[in-house]
Structures are given as structure tokens and as C-alpha cells.
Motif scaffolding. Sequence first.
Motif, PDB file in Angstrom:
ATOM      1  N   UNK A  78       0.815  -1.224   0.000  1.00 33.13           N
ATOM      2  CA  UNK A  78       0.000   0.000   0.000  1.00 33.13           C
ATOM      3  C   UNK A  78       0.849   1.276   0.000  1.00 33.13           C
ATOM      4  N   UNK A  79       1.975   1.258   0.704  1.00 32.95           N
ATOM      5  CA  UNK A  79       2.840   2.442   0.721  1.00 32.95           C
ATOM      6  C   UNK A  79       3.437   2.678  -0.665  1.00 32.95           C
ATOM      7  N   UNK A  80       3.891   1.609  -1.307  1.00 33.68           N
ATOM      8  CA  UNK A  80       4.428   1.725  -2.667  1.00 33.68           C
ATOM      9  C   UNK A  80       3.370   2.307  -3.605  1.00 33.68           C
ATOM     10  N   UNK A  81       2.160   1.778  -3.525  1.00 33.85           N
ATOM     11  CA  UNK A  81       1.087   2.242  -4.405  1.00 33.85           C
ATOM     12  C   UNK A  81       0.792   3.722  -4.175  1.00 33.85           C
ATOM     13  N   UNK A  82       0.676   4.124  -2.922  1.00 38.60           N
ATOM     14  CA  UNK A  82       0.321   5.504  -2.617  1.00 38.60           C
ATOM     15  C   UNK A  82       1.418   6.480  -3.032  1.00 38.60           C
ATOM     16  N   UNK A  83       2.661   6.088  -2.877  1.00 38.76           N
ATOM     17  CA  UNK A  83       3.764   6.979  -3.209  1.00 38.76           C
ATOM     18  C   UNK A  83       3.977   7.107  -4.718  1.00 38.76           C
ATOM     19  N   UNK A 103       1.721   6.110  -7.378  1.00 43.17           N
ATOM     20  CA  UNK A 103       0.581   6.347  -8.274  1.00 43.17           C
ATOM     21  C   UNK A 103       0.428   7.811  -8.683  1.00 43.17           C
ATOM     22  N   UNK A 104       0.556   8.788  -7.760  1.00 46.60           N
ATOM     23  CA  UNK A 104       0.432  10.185  -8.202  1.00 46.60           C
ATOM     24  C   UNK A 104       1.569  10.624  -9.128  1.00 46.60           C
ATOM     25  N   UNK A 105       2.699   9.954  -9.082  1.00 42.83           N
ATOM     26  CA  UNK A 105       3.875  10.382  -9.850  1.00 42.83           C
ATOM     27  C   UNK A 105       3.970   9.690 -11.205  1.00 42.83           C
ATOM     28  N   UNK A 106       3.695   8.401 -11.256  1.00 45.98           N
ATOM     29  CA  UNK A 106       3.893   7.673 -12.513  1.00 45.98           C
ATOM     30  C   UNK A 106       2.606   7.046 -13.035  1.00 45.98           C
ATOM     31  N   UNK A 107       1.499   7.230 -12.321  1.00 51.42           N
ATOM     32  CA  UNK A 107       0.220   6.720 -12.775  1.00 51.42           C
ATOM     33  C   UNK A 107      -0.056   5.293 -12.325  1.00 51.42           C
ATOM     34  N   UNK A 108      -1.328   4.898 -12.450  1.00 52.05           N
ATOM     35  CA  UNK A 108      -1.748   3.578 -11.989  1.00 52.05           C
ATOM     36  C   UNK A 108      -1.059   2.462 -12.757  1.00 52.05           C
ATOM     37  N   UNK A 109      -0.967   2.604 -14.068  1.00 53.23           N
ATOM     38  CA  UNK A 109      -0.434   1.520 -14.897  1.00 53.23           C
ATOM     39  C   UNK A 109       0.984   1.158 -14.499  1.00 53.23           C
ATOM     40  N   UNK A 110       1.858   2.159 -14.409  1.00 56.18           N
ATOM     41  CA  UNK A 110       3.249   1.864 -14.083  1.00 56.18           C
ATOM     42  C   UNK A 110       3.436   1.509 -12.607  1.00 56.18           C
ATOM     43  N   UNK A 111       2.587   2.028 -11.752  1.00 54.50           N
ATOM     44  CA  UNK A 111       2.657   1.629 -10.343  1.00 54.50           C
ATOM     45  C   UNK A 111       2.345   0.147 -10.194  1.00 54.50           C
TER      46      UNK A 111
END
Length: 481
Positions: free
Chosen positions: A236-241, A243-251
Amino acid sequence: MTPVVSKTTSLELEPVLSATRSLGGVCNGSSSANTSRNHHYATDDDGNEGSILQRMPSAGLEFANNPPPDEDATEAEKSVFDSAPNGGLGAWIQVSGSVFIYFNSWGIINSFGVFESYYSINGLSNKSESQIAWIGSIQAFLLVLVSVFSGPIFDRGYFRSLLIFGSVVSVFGMMMTSLCTEYWQTMLAQGIVVGIGTGCLFIPAIAILAQYFTTRLVFANGLVAAGSSLGGVIYPIIFHRLEPRIGFAWTTRVIAFIMLVTYAYALSVMRIRYTPKFKRALWDQTAFSDVPFVLFTFVVFFVFAGAYVPYYYAQSYAESQGIFSENVSFYMLSILNAGSIFGRIIPNFIADKVGPLNVMFPFTVLTMIDAFCWMAVSSPAGMVIFVFSYGVFSGAFVSLPPPVMAALCPDMRLLGTRMGMSFSVSGLGLLIGTPVGGALLKTPASYVATSAFCGGVVAAALLFMILSRYAKVGWDLKAFI
């Protein structure tokens, strides 16, 4: 002095089916030792002989008196079981590989709350929270269901085949999730494909430990089960950090690459020491006449149906109630999973002294109380206390059901089969529980109804737990079970 019958496992399952396979291997080796002229004995770290099963009134007695035929195990297999290293670098490396498998299987399931929150606002905002929850619940259900069939495959020596297939399929599912734009696509990739892939992995991850440990098996299994909570903290921490920077797909692809690398490590270091000769059946007709077993199957069903609700909705609750901002509320899921690390290790040590069902009971009571208190949480401090304590209390639901089933089983030769039967039925709770909790959010009572549902279902589990214990030992409060 009592011959060692077997060592119970304490796991993630998170339900849970994993002890099915490990006990298959242990029962074979230990029964062979019992039929030999010189019995094999084991001592724990305190110098006490035997294992948890030996102190259960009926768990190992019939098996010890009526072991499987000696021809089911070769002399070489007896020797390799008796010479289990029970520690050392090679054995603990196997533990590390299993930790990463749990990290990526149950850890992903424990992290679904962060996907739930994202989908409800962005990618699948046209779907209800209940509809979105079906993705995670189907993933969890398939993990349990597929494990029923992966056990016999492991029995036949296809350990590495299961690891390779499960790793490739689950990573592929996450990669495809990154490309999904429709609900049915996400259901297929993240719910079904990832669920099938992880279901092929989680039995081998726990079954292999019985080939390397005897008196330290409970501790080893506790560490592996904690790997799922660790995944629930980190992902969850990886996703939250990101997603706003590289988008859902690359996250999502980053998560898939992490899974790939950690799976590759597990595949490179994990090795079975022998192929179990004791092949379990998938069905035991006599189980339906065993009242304590049937009642405890209802316990696990209700636990699965209710216990995972906060894992899906605690984050959205903190945000929607104005307790935390969006940037802080996502940490609720990580804090909850951090608490469950303790809940999946500590109860195992207590259970080895006083009995697994005796330990599971107070943890169920505390989980029920915590669930009902959820609806009253309105402050930041209260929210943090709730999610952490709930993680600690509910974590016991993952590690304790397999040892309890061992305590209730009258014949250890049937234990693996009965676990498979029980979890394939009770796993339906994983399928329906969280979607029902999400559907209740659409009622006027909203989170109050969801909290009451969670607490009420756990209360039902508590009732069946009392009935199961009474059916087995009556009102003897001192009975080790």
C-alpha cells in the motif's frame, strides 16, 4: 515417553489450507517412525518431549495406534525425515523463500484495500464499493480453492512446477491489471488470474517447511505467515507513493516487477528434500458425522466472512469521516497489517502451551469487541488504535485454525483431507463477506451497518466456537485443545 506424532503448523489463511500439505509429509514420516522398533522422540526448546498434538486428548492417539501401512513409506524416506536439520542456514533459507511467497500472495490480498479506494474514485468510479470488493474477494477465494488441488500435485513431486507456474501466472495477472480499463477486465486479471496463480504457490510455501523443521516448525510457520502482513504493509505504501507520480499503470507494473524478483529468489533457493509417499484423498465421508469438526468449519466460515471487512474499508472510513486526509488515511491499511504481524506469531507460542482453540477464543472475543467499536471511532488517535489492535487480534484467525483442526481430528491420517474440505467450504466466507460489507455502505446506516455486520459475523463465529469446544471436551475449562 510418547512417540512424536506430528508437528502442527500455524499459518496464513490468512486461511490456511497450507497446513494440509505440510502435515501430509509430516504424518508420513512420523508414522513411519512409530512403526519402527526404536521410536523417534523430539524435544522443544524447553526440553519438553513431543509436540502440541501429543497433549491433545484425541488428536494423535488413533493415528499412533493405527499408523498407515509401512509400505507407504520407504526406509530412505524415514531416514530423511528423521534427519531434518531443524535449523541451520539451508533450512532458514527455505523460510526466507516461503516468506516472499506469502509476501506476494496473501500480502497482495491484504493490500486490496488500497486498490478498493483507488478504483472507487478513479478507474471504476461507476461501480459500487460492493462490486469492486468482488474483485478482491474472488482473488482470495480462488487462492484457497486452488490450494485444495495444488496439494496433491505437490505430493507427487511437482514442487518446482507449481512454483514456476504460479509465479508466472500471478505476475502476468498483475501486469495485465495495469492495462485494464473496464470492470470485467480487472475482474479477470486481478481477481481470477492472480487468484489462480497465488493458489498454486501458497501450499508449496508451507509444505516444504515440514521437511526442514521438527520442534521449530511452529516458529518457522509464524515467520512465514508474518510475510503476508509485511506485504500488506509495504505494497500500500508503494502504491500511494508512486501512483500520483507515474500513474496507476506503471505503479501496478512496479508491484508486478517486485513480485517477479522476489519469486525468482524463492525459486532459486527452495528445494524439497524428499517427495511425500503418503497421498491424501480429497474427500472424507466420515467428516460430516464429526460434530466438533462441522461446527468449527462454521467458525472459520464466519471468521472469513467478517474479519477481512476492515482490511477493505478502514482506509475509506478514515477519509470519508474526515478523520484523516487522503494522504494520511491510506496508512491505516499499513498500520492494520503491521499489527497483524504480531497477531500471527505471538498466539502460536501461547497455543503450544495451552491449546490453539483455548487461545483462539479470547482473540475472537477481542476482535468482536474491536469490530463493534469501529462505528464509534471519530478521532485520529482512536482510528490508529482501532486499526492496530484489530490487526493484532484478527491476525490469530490466520495462524490458529489449522492447529485447532488438528486438535479436533480423531485420526491424523485424515487431517489433510479434512482441512481441505473445511477450507474449501469456509472459504466461501472470503467470497461473500467483503462485498456484503460494501453493499451495506449504500444503506442509510453506512459504516455503522458495516461495522455491525463485521462484529455480528465474528460473534456468530464465537458462538460456533463455544459449541465446537463443548462437543469435543464438554465444559472442562482446563482441557488442552
